[in-house]
Design an enzyme around this catalytic site. Structure first.
Site, PDB file in Angstrom:
ATOM      1  NE  ARG A 109       7.414   3.796  27.649  1.00 33.74           N
ATOM      2  CZ  ARG A 109       8.495   3.584  28.404  1.00 33.74           C
ATOM      3  NH1 ARG A 109       9.480   2.886  27.942  1.00 33.74           N
ATOM      4  NH2 ARG A 109       8.565   4.064  29.631  1.00 33.74           N
ATOM      5  CB  THR A 110       4.000   9.551  26.004  1.00 35.88           C
ATOM      6  OG1 THR A 110       3.617   8.297  26.559  1.00 35.88           O
ATOM      7  CG2 THR A 110       2.805  10.184  25.322  1.00 35.88           C
TER       8      THR A 110
ATOM      9  CE  LYS B 120       8.464  31.653  36.943  1.00 34.80           C
ATOM     10  NZ  LYS B 120       8.673  32.243  35.606  1.00 34.80           N
TER      11      LYS B 120
ATOM     12  NE  ARG C 298       2.186  11.070  30.276  1.00 36.59           N
ATOM     13  CZ  ARG C 298       2.823   9.912  30.126  1.00 36.59           C
ATOM     14  NH1 ARG C 298       3.851   9.620  30.905  1.00 36.59           N
ATOM     15  NH2 ARG C 298       2.452   9.050  29.204  1.00 36.59           N
TER      16      ARG C 298
ATOM     17  CG  HIS D 284      -1.650   7.007  27.813  1.00 35.08           C
ATOM     18  ND1 HIS D 284      -1.305   7.767  26.698  1.00 35.08           N
ATOM     19  CD2 HIS D 284      -0.479   6.624  28.384  1.00 35.08           C
ATOM     20  CE1 HIS D 284       0.019   7.825  26.619  1.00 35.08           C
ATOM     21  NE2 HIS D 284       0.536   7.154  27.628  1.00 35.08           N
TER      22      HIS D 284
HETATM   23  N1   CP Z   1       3.611   4.134  27.881  1.00 30.27           N
HETATM   24  C1   CP Z   1       3.917   5.332  28.417  1.00 30.27           C
HETATM   25  O1   CP Z   1       3.037   6.200  28.580  1.00 30.27           O
HETATM   26  O2   CP Z   1       5.215   5.491  28.772  1.00 30.27           O
HETATM   27  P1   CP Z   1       5.852   6.827  29.339  1.00 30.27           P
HETATM   28  O3   CP Z   1       5.234   7.060  30.702  1.00 30.27           O
HETATM   29  O4   CP Z   1       7.320   6.596  29.386  1.00 30.27           O
HETATM   30  O5   CP Z   1       5.457   7.943  28.402  1.00 30.27           O
END
Ligand code: CP
Length: 311
Positions: free
Chosen positions: A53-54, A82, A103, A131
């Site tokens: 999703r993100t 590396k 991320r 998040h």
């Molecule tokens: N909600 C969420 O962070 O989903 P993903 O891990 O798929 O990005």
């Protein structure tokens, strides 16, 4: 001018958050108005940890605004293998893109990157910490479906220890009047003490319970389910013992308030039975769509283009 980053939902004041959510709602209603505002702009998605999703919603968000995307979807496909540091990586990416979403499994890695970056860096999830863009998604969903962000009783259920979406959502909703929390988790997966201490210091009502039953769900406006975060466990046996601790099924939904909405940041594993998906209170797939609008609004805000369509 130094770029503005997003590391925590508290980086935005309540007024700024309202403005961003207003922008996201306008984008939802008038998508065509925004379809070329980012022509010529690029977002880099630097994902050192898996995501559906993100990452894809950031990419969809930039494409919906007329911009382009570049990036990598795992550390294995970048020079991190590396030994390149995130500080060096962001300096490189600053030459290629106008904004970046990162991320990383290590808490604080996006913050480290932001200190060396000449472009806005968005924390797209750092370890078990925060998040913030899931929180923007959740706030927009709650505001759109319940009509308010204050005077709400929110139940959060599942892995409240490692669930970074929970930590970010609690801190963000804590700034609104009349909010209270029911924290539903097994003893081993309680919210971290810093979260409890922060709620207590702000005199925000909260209770901690283990069972997800009729009495726990009584009066809830929102039930926010979370999966047990397998990737954060040190020990497979502990994960297996915990993973099916909560299963929200049709029988349990019979006991829930008729106007309660069920949210989940997804991915779902077993904690919400598929049979619940048809219940009108199950709003976790609608939540995904709100995530695109929220991220479009965020990109515009961090690029200083939030008023672009008014010019
Ligand atoms: N909600 C969420 O962070 O989903 P993903 O891990 O798929 O990005």
């Amino acid at each position: 001018m130094a770029p503005r980053h997003l590391m925590s939902p508290l980086d935005f004041s309540v007024e700024e958050m309202e403005k961003l959510l207003d922008l996201a709602s306008d984008i939802e209603k008038n998508p065509d108005k925004y379809s070329h505002v980012c022509d010529g702009k690029r977002i880099a998605t630097l994902f050192y940890e898996p995501s559906t999703r993100t990452r894809l919603s950031f990419e969809a968000a930039m494409m919906n605004l007329g911009g382009k995307v570049l990036g990598f979807h795992s550390s294995d496909s970048s020079s991190a293998t590396k030994g390149e540091s995130v500080s060096d990586t962001i300096r490189i990416v600053s030459c290629y893109a106008d904004i970046c979403a990162m991320r990383h499994p290590k808490e604080g890695a996006p913050l480290v990157a932001s200190m060396k970056s000449s472009i806005p860096v968005i924390n797209a999830g750092d370890g078990g910490h925060q998040h913030p863009t899931q929180t923007l998604t959740d706030m927009m969903t709650i505001r759109s479906l319940k009509g308010r962000l204050g005077n709400l009783k929110i139940g959060l259920c599942g892995d409240l220890k490692f669930g970074r979406t929970v930590h970010s959502l609690i801190s963000s909703l804590s700034r609104y009047e009349g909010v209270s929390f029911v924290l539903i988790s097994p003893e081993e997966l309680r919210v971290p003490s810093y979260v409890r201490e922060s709620l207590a210091a702000k005199k925000i009502p909260f209770e901690e319970v283990v069972k997800l039953d009729e009495s726990t769900m009584s009066g809830l406006d929102v039930l926010y389910m979370t999966r047990v975060q397998k990737e954060r466990f040190f020990n497979e046996a502990d994960y297996v013992r915990m993973k099916d601790f909560y299963i929200l099924d049709r029988e349990k939904m019979e006991l829930a308030p008729k106007d309660m909405i069920v949210l989940h940041p997804l991915p779902r594993v077993n904690e919400i039975a598929v049979e619940v998906d048809d219940d009108p209170r199950a709003c976790y797939f609608r939540q995904v769509q709100y995530g695109v609008y929220a991220r479009m609004a965020l990109i515009l805000t961090l690029l200083g283009m939030e008023d672009a369509t008014n010019e």
